[in-house]
Write an enzyme that holds these catalytic residues in place. Structure first.
Site, PDB file in Angstrom:
ATOM      1  N   GLU A  74       0.809  -1.272  -0.025  1.00 48.72           N
ATOM      2  CA  GLU A  74      -0.027  -0.031  -0.139  1.00 48.72           C
ATOM      3  C   GLU A  74       0.863   1.117  -0.119  1.00 48.72           C
ATOM      4  O   GLU A  74       1.374   1.733   0.939  1.00 48.72           O
ATOM      5  CB  GLU A  74      -0.876   0.004   1.103  1.00 48.72           C
ATOM      6  CG  GLU A  74      -2.194  -1.071   1.158  1.00 48.72           C
ATOM      7  CD  GLU A  74      -3.044  -1.103   2.368  1.00 48.72           C
ATOM      8  OE1 GLU A  74      -2.640  -0.219   3.259  1.00 48.72           O
ATOM      9  OE2 GLU A  74      -3.892  -1.936   2.410  1.00 48.72           O
ATOM     10  N   GLU A 104      -6.780  -6.651  -1.783  1.00 44.68           N
ATOM     11  CA  GLU A 104      -7.361  -7.067  -0.428  1.00 44.68           C
ATOM     12  C   GLU A 104      -8.752  -6.099  -0.202  1.00 44.68           C
ATOM     13  O   GLU A 104      -9.090  -5.279  -0.656  1.00 44.68           O
ATOM     14  CB  GLU A 104      -6.250  -6.102   0.522  1.00 44.68           C
ATOM     15  CG  GLU A 104      -5.102  -6.711   0.716  1.00 44.68           C
ATOM     16  CD  GLU A 104      -4.373  -6.036   1.829  1.00 44.68           C
ATOM     17  OE1 GLU A 104      -4.791  -5.358   2.736  1.00 44.68           O
ATOM     18  OE2 GLU A 104      -3.077  -5.973   1.683  1.00 44.68           O
TER      19      GLU A 104
END
Length: 490
Positions: free
Chosen positions: A227, A324
């Site tokens: 991320e 995710e």
């Protein structure tokens, strides 16, 4: 394997790559190609390698303590010794792997892929740690042998026709300030530290590509960051992505290089298009509706109803994956929600997994597979599958109706009658028949669905031009191939 292998890169590692889509390509439709290019229905193998205490607390609670893997393993080494710490890690790897229910994943969940987060400190069993924050733990990972366990995992996945997305989840200095990077870095330092970027691009990524991604046929791709923080300009991030894509593609140009969207998907789809990198990269976006204050201020029904609009990925510009997501909503949301919580959870999961395959050509990966204690509830893949809260991959191969194909071709020809003096309708026909054949080839392997639509179409297009020449009527080919995907790729 020669699938698209003929494309050659002609740039230095510190330049922005710019691939010419008209360069020679040859598509070899084999099992490796399908693993790398299908739409995935998958799950994350969270906290197998990159340790998170809320998922598996072995090292944290028993000996190490701390909030990150760096802290816990460092503390464990100080209290015990290098070998005993390595033994603790090996016990964790082995117990985690032993607990994976491959029959469930293959037969009940019907997944195609697993996403495996790793840290740079795991690569080659700690073989690249000189000058990096985990350097003092090199002996631990050398003895714990995580790289060997990763290869074992890949082998077993392959035996079950399941691919593996290698996710370099933890970067030196961190791509964000979260503990899941292996160490908390606030602010994150990776992108602004040349020594770290050099190490990853010049040594770590090439090793992963040569040692795992190219030898194992069931590798779906290599994710070069987890991320990334939001950055309006993102110049440092772009520089890393450019170098990393170049580093990997110079070795294996058919491998999907997965980048993070930094919470702004269009920024990166535009960047890929500008630099002609759509054939090489997939953009990872994470969909969580339990963290932002905005989502906490909504009831469950509102969040669910807004999903079709809020998960609006520019799929025509680039290939995406939802790396995710979960079925978790914040307690503030539940306080505002009336009705049966279980019904809302089911509606949430079903809505997400209905939307994702329509906008994310590389598919989705639920967070996460298993926990040391309990099943993880709405974070747990097993209970969410068992309760039918996710739309899983169909087992039914839908035969392609050739009469419908012929009808579409005739409709195209009829539509353009009288609208011009010259057309090349044979390009439309060539394209839709090629799309149908491609879809059928994917379907024949365990009912896979053709994915990476943008990349695949660009490469098929380049191959076609090489075989039959370019033309002002290539728009007919474009329409034909897209029509084939729209009509039959289900």
């Amino acid at each position: 394997m020669t699938f698209f292998r003929a494309i050659k890169n002609k740039f230095e590692h510190n330049q922005t790559p710019n691939f010419d889509s008209t360069e020679e390509v040859t598509i070899n439709m084999d099992k490796r190609a399908i693993y790398r290019n299908r739409t995935n229905y998958g799950v994350n193998i969270g906290s197998l390698f990159v340790l998170e205490s809320w998922i598996y607390d072995d090292i944290f609670n028993e000996v190490g303590g701390g909030n990150t893997e760096l802290d816990a393993v460092s503390n464990c080494q100080a209290k015990l010794n290098t070998q005993e710490t390595a033994n603790k890690l090996r016990q964790h790897y082995e117990s985690y792997l032993d607990k994976i229910d491959w029959n469930f994943l293959r037969d009940r969940a019907n997944i195609t892929s697993i996403r495996v987060p790793i840290g740079y400190w795991h690569v080659n069993n700690g073989g690249f740690l000189q000058g990096l924050p985990f350097e003092h733990l090199a002996g631990v990972y050398q003895n714990a042998r995580p790289w060997d366990y990763l290869k074992q995992l890949i082998n077993v996945a392959g035996q079950n026709n399941i691919s593996v997305l290698i996710d370099l989840h933890g970067l030196p200095g961190g791509a964000n300030d979260q503990a899941h990077s292996g160490a908390i870095n606030n602010p994150p330092k990776f992108f602004k530290t040349p020594a770290y970027v050099n190490k990853v691009c010049d040594e770590i990524l090439p090793f992963i590509t040569r040692d795992i991604c190219s030898p194992f046929e069931n590798i779906a791709g290599l994710q070069i960051v987890n991320e990334t923080y939001f950055d309006n300009n993102a110049n440092d991030i772009k520089a890393y992505y450019s170098r990393a894509i170049s580093s990997i593609s110079n070795i294996d140009n058919t491998l999907a290089v997965v980048i993070s969207d930094g919470w702004w998907s269009e920024q990166w789809s535009n960047w890929l298009a500008e630099n002609k990198l759509e054939s090489n990269a997939v953009i990872d976006t994470h969909v969580y509706r339990c963290f932002s204050n905005e989502d906490k201020g909504k009831d469950a029904g509102t969040i669910i109803n807004q999903l079709p609009g809020s998960v609006n990925l520019p799929k025509d510009k680039a290939d995406f994956t939802v790396g995710e997501f979960s079925c978790v909503l914040d307690e503030e949301t539940w306080k505002r929600t009336q009705g049966d919580r279980n019904v809302h959870i089911s509606n949430f999961g079903v809505m997400q997994t209905t939307i994702f395959p329509k906008v994310a050509s590389f598919g989705w990966y639920f967070w996460t597979l298993q926990f040391k204690y309990g099943d993880g509830g709405e974070w747990g893949f097993v209970p969410m599958v068992s309760k039918n809260n996710l739309i899983l991959r169909s087992r039914n191969v839908v035969p392609i109706d050739q009469n419908r194909v012929n009808q579409i071709i005739n409709d195209h020809i009829e539509y353009w009658k009288g609208k011009g003096n010259k057309f090349e309708h044979w390009r439309f026909e060539d394209a839709i028949r090629q799309a149908v054949n491609d879809i059928a080839s994917f379907n024949q392997f365990n009912n896979s669905r053709l994915g990476r639509w943008r990349s695949w179409t660009l490469r098929r297009r380049a191959e076609y031009i090489k075989a039959k020449g370019d033309s002002e009527f290539m728009w007919e080919w474009d329409q034909g191939y897209q029509k084939g995907l729209d009509e039959f790729n289900h």
